[in-house]
Scaffold this motif. Structure first.
Motif, PDB file in Angstrom:
ATOM      1  N   GLU A  46       7.423  84.238   9.196  1.00 35.26           N
ATOM      2  CA  GLU A  46       6.398  83.706   8.298  1.00 35.26           C
ATOM      3  C   GLU A  46       5.878  82.374   8.820  1.00 35.26           C
ATOM      4  N   TYR A  47       4.614  82.113   8.500  1.00 33.41           N
ATOM      5  CA  TYR A  47       3.951  80.888   8.916  1.00 33.41           C
ATOM      6  C   TYR A  47       3.432  80.158   7.688  1.00 33.41           C
ATOM      7  N   THR A  48       3.656  78.841   7.668  1.00 29.49           N
ATOM      8  CA  THR A  48       3.249  77.996   6.549  1.00 29.49           C
ATOM      9  C   THR A  48       2.658  76.711   7.095  1.00 29.49           C
ATOM     10  N   LEU A  49       1.596  76.226   6.469  1.00 33.13           N
ATOM     11  CA  LEU A  49       1.056  74.925   6.862  1.00 33.13           C
ATOM     12  C   LEU A  49       2.060  73.832   6.531  1.00 33.13           C
ATOM     13  N   THR A  50       2.158  72.861   7.412  1.00 29.83           N
ATOM     14  CA  THR A  50       2.959  71.678   7.133  1.00 29.83           C
ATOM     15  C   THR A  50       2.115  70.697   6.332  1.00 29.83           C
ATOM     16  N   GLU A  51       2.722  69.604   5.934  1.00 33.69           N
ATOM     17  CA  GLU A  51       1.969  68.555   5.238  1.00 33.69           C
ATOM     18  C   GLU A  51       0.843  68.047   6.137  1.00 33.69           C
ATOM     19  N   LEU A  52       1.147  67.860   7.429  1.00 36.17           N
ATOM     20  CA  LEU A  52       0.127  67.409   8.383  1.00 36.17           C
ATOM     21  C   LEU A  52      -0.998  68.437   8.494  1.00 36.17           C
ATOM     22  N   GLY A  53      -0.643  69.717   8.580  1.00 41.87           N
ATOM     23  CA  GLY A  53      -1.660  70.768   8.647  1.00 41.87           C
ATOM     24  C   GLY A  53      -2.537  70.794   7.416  1.00 41.87           C
ATOM     25  N   LEU A  92       1.884  73.724  11.573  1.00 40.74           N
ATOM     26  CA  LEU A  92       2.481  74.799  10.793  1.00 40.74           C
ATOM     27  C   LEU A  92       3.930  74.969  11.181  1.00 40.74           C
ATOM     28  N   THR A  93       4.665  75.636  10.320  1.00 40.56           N
ATOM     29  CA  THR A  93       6.061  75.962  10.615  1.00 40.56           C
ATOM     30  C   THR A  93       6.198  77.466  10.713  1.00 40.56           C
ATOM     31  N   ARG A  94       7.098  77.869  11.567  1.00 44.19           N
ATOM     32  CA  ARG A  94       7.409  79.284  11.789  1.00 44.19           C
ATOM     33  C   ARG A  94       8.836  79.489  11.302  1.00 44.19           C
ATOM     34  N   THR A  95       9.002  80.417  10.379  1.00 43.78           N
ATOM     35  CA  THR A  95      10.321  80.706   9.841  1.00 43.78           C
ATOM     36  C   THR A  95      10.673  82.149  10.149  1.00 43.78           C
ATOM     37  N   VAL A  96      11.814  82.347  10.808  1.00 40.63           N
ATOM     38  CA  VAL A  96      12.293  83.687  11.132  1.00 40.63           C
ATOM     39  C   VAL A  96      13.406  84.033  10.154  1.00 40.63           C
ATOM     40  N   ARG A 149      -1.254  80.042   1.012  1.00 40.05           N
ATOM     41  CA  ARG A 149       0.076  80.651   0.967  1.00 40.05           C
ATOM     42  C   ARG A 149       0.640  80.904   2.353  1.00 40.05           C
ATOM     43  N   THR A 150       1.918  81.177   2.362  1.00 36.48           N
ATOM     44  CA  THR A 150       2.635  81.568   3.571  1.00 36.48           C
ATOM     45  C   THR A 150       2.249  83.002   3.916  1.00 36.48           C
ATOM     46  N   LEU A 151       2.056  83.262   5.220  1.00 36.94           N
ATOM     47  CA  LEU A 151       1.704  84.619   5.652  1.00 36.94           C
ATOM     48  C   LEU A 151       2.586  85.051   6.816  1.00 36.94           C
ATOM     49  N   ARG A 152       2.804  86.345   6.886  1.00 43.38           N
ATOM     50  CA  ARG A 152       3.508  86.929   8.022  1.00 43.38           C
ATOM     51  C   ARG A 152       2.514  87.167   9.143  1.00 43.38           C
ATOM     52  N   PHE A 153       3.044  87.399  10.351  1.00 47.48           N
ATOM     53  CA  PHE A 153       2.186  87.586  11.526  1.00 47.48           C
ATOM     54  C   PHE A 153       1.172  88.700  11.285  1.00 47.48           C
ATOM     55  N   LEU A 178      -3.681  85.281  18.816  1.00 43.40           N
ATOM     56  CA  LEU A 178      -3.039  84.802  17.592  1.00 43.40           C
ATOM     57  C   LEU A 178      -1.694  84.167  17.926  1.00 43.40           C
ATOM     58  N   THR A 179      -0.929  84.801  18.791  1.00 45.26           N
ATOM     59  CA  THR A 179       0.367  84.243  19.205  1.00 45.26           C
ATOM     60  C   THR A 179       0.173  82.885  19.861  1.00 45.26           C
ATOM     61  N   ARG A 180      -0.781  82.782  20.780  1.00 40.18           N
ATOM     62  CA  ARG A 180      -1.063  81.499  21.451  1.00 40.18           C
ATOM     63  C   ARG A 180      -1.460  80.419  20.452  1.00 40.18           C
ATOM     64  N   THR A 181      -2.344  80.781  19.529  1.00 35.54           N
ATOM     65  CA  THR A 181      -2.831  79.828  18.527  1.00 35.54           C
ATOM     66  C   THR A 181      -1.684  79.362  17.635  1.00 35.54           C
ATOM     67  N   LEU A 182      -0.865  80.293  17.171  1.00 36.57           N
ATOM     68  CA  LEU A 182       0.256  79.940  16.301  1.00 36.57           C
ATOM     69  C   LEU A 182       1.255  79.044  17.023  1.00 36.57           C
ATOM     70  N   ARG A 183       1.541  79.344  18.279  1.00 38.89           N
ATOM     71  CA  ARG A 183       2.471  78.509  19.055  1.00 38.89           C
ATOM     72  C   ARG A 183       1.948  77.089  19.212  1.00 38.89           C
ATOM     73  N   GLN A 184       0.662  76.959  19.497  1.00 39.73           N
ATOM     74  CA  GLN A 184       0.083  75.624  19.669  1.00 39.73           C
ATOM     75  C   GLN A 184       0.106  74.852  18.354  1.00 39.73           C
ATOM     76  N   LEU A 185      -0.232  75.518  17.257  1.00 41.49           N
ATOM     77  CA  LEU A 185      -0.218  74.848  15.960  1.00 41.49           C
ATOM     78  C   LEU A 185       1.200  74.447  15.555  1.00 41.49           C
ATOM     79  N   GLU A 186       2.169  75.285  15.896  1.00 34.74           N
ATOM     80  CA  GLU A 186       3.572  74.933  15.632  1.00 34.74           C
ATOM     81  C   GLU A 186       3.996  73.750  16.506  1.00 34.74           C
ATOM     82  N   ARG A 187       3.625  73.797  17.768  1.00 34.86           N
ATOM     83  CA  ARG A 187       3.956  72.707  18.703  1.00 34.86           C
ATOM     84  C   ARG A 187       3.400  71.372  18.224  1.00 34.86           C
ATOM     85  N   ASP A 188       2.192  71.406  17.678  1.00 41.43           N
ATOM     86  CA  ASP A 188       1.538  70.186  17.216  1.00 41.43           C
ATOM     87  C   ASP A 188       1.971  69.779  15.808  1.00 41.43           C
TER      88      ASP A 188
END
Length: 129
Positions: free
Chosen positions: A87-94, A74-78, A42-46, A61-71
């Motif tokens: 909120e953070y959600t895995l992408t299809e690639l993730g 995952l997607t970050r939705t504000v 599921r999608t989770l908040r920070f 956690l912030t560093r990890t989330l940024r790198q995963l979003e960059r790659d």
């Protein structure tokens, strides 16, 4: 919308190897594995992620989330609210990475006792080396 792949026809083997090593370092990082595992269902908040990933600092956690979003893993939705809801959600690639991580976790579970025994034996026979 997926990003088209980069044409690698002109890349050297050394550059391709460097990129592979960077990707393997990312997905081999314990925080990456734990974050992706928590986002599996599921999608989770920070804050939810921070509580779910025991031992991780907010900074890491912030560093990890940024790198995963960059790659693109995952997607970050504000959401515009006060305070902002992120909120953070895995992408299809993730999500495609989950199967491989599951195989690694299964291997670790299957072999952990043997590895623990091997370590004890090694440590006992290599004291003072």
């Amino acid at each position: 919308m997926p990003v088209p792949p980069i044409d690698t026809a002109d890349e050297s083997e050394q550059e391709i190897c460097r990129q592979h090593l960077q990707i393997l370092a990312l997905i081999g990082d314990k925080w990456t594995i734990l974050v992706i595992g928590r986002l599996r269902d599921r999608t989770l908040r920070f804050g939810e992620l921070h509580r779910a990933v025991t031992g991780i600092s907010q900074r890491m956690l912030t560093r990890t989330l940024r790198q995963l979003e960059r790659d693109g893993l995952l997607t970050r939705t504000v959401h515009p609210s006060v305070p902002p809801r992120v909120e953070y959600t895995l992408t299809e690639l993730g999500s495609t990475l989950l199967d491989s991580l599951s195989y690694l976790a299964e291997w670790a579970t299957t072999n952990r006792q043997q590895i623990t025994a091997n370590r004890r034996h090694y440590d006992a026979t290599h004291q003072g080396d």
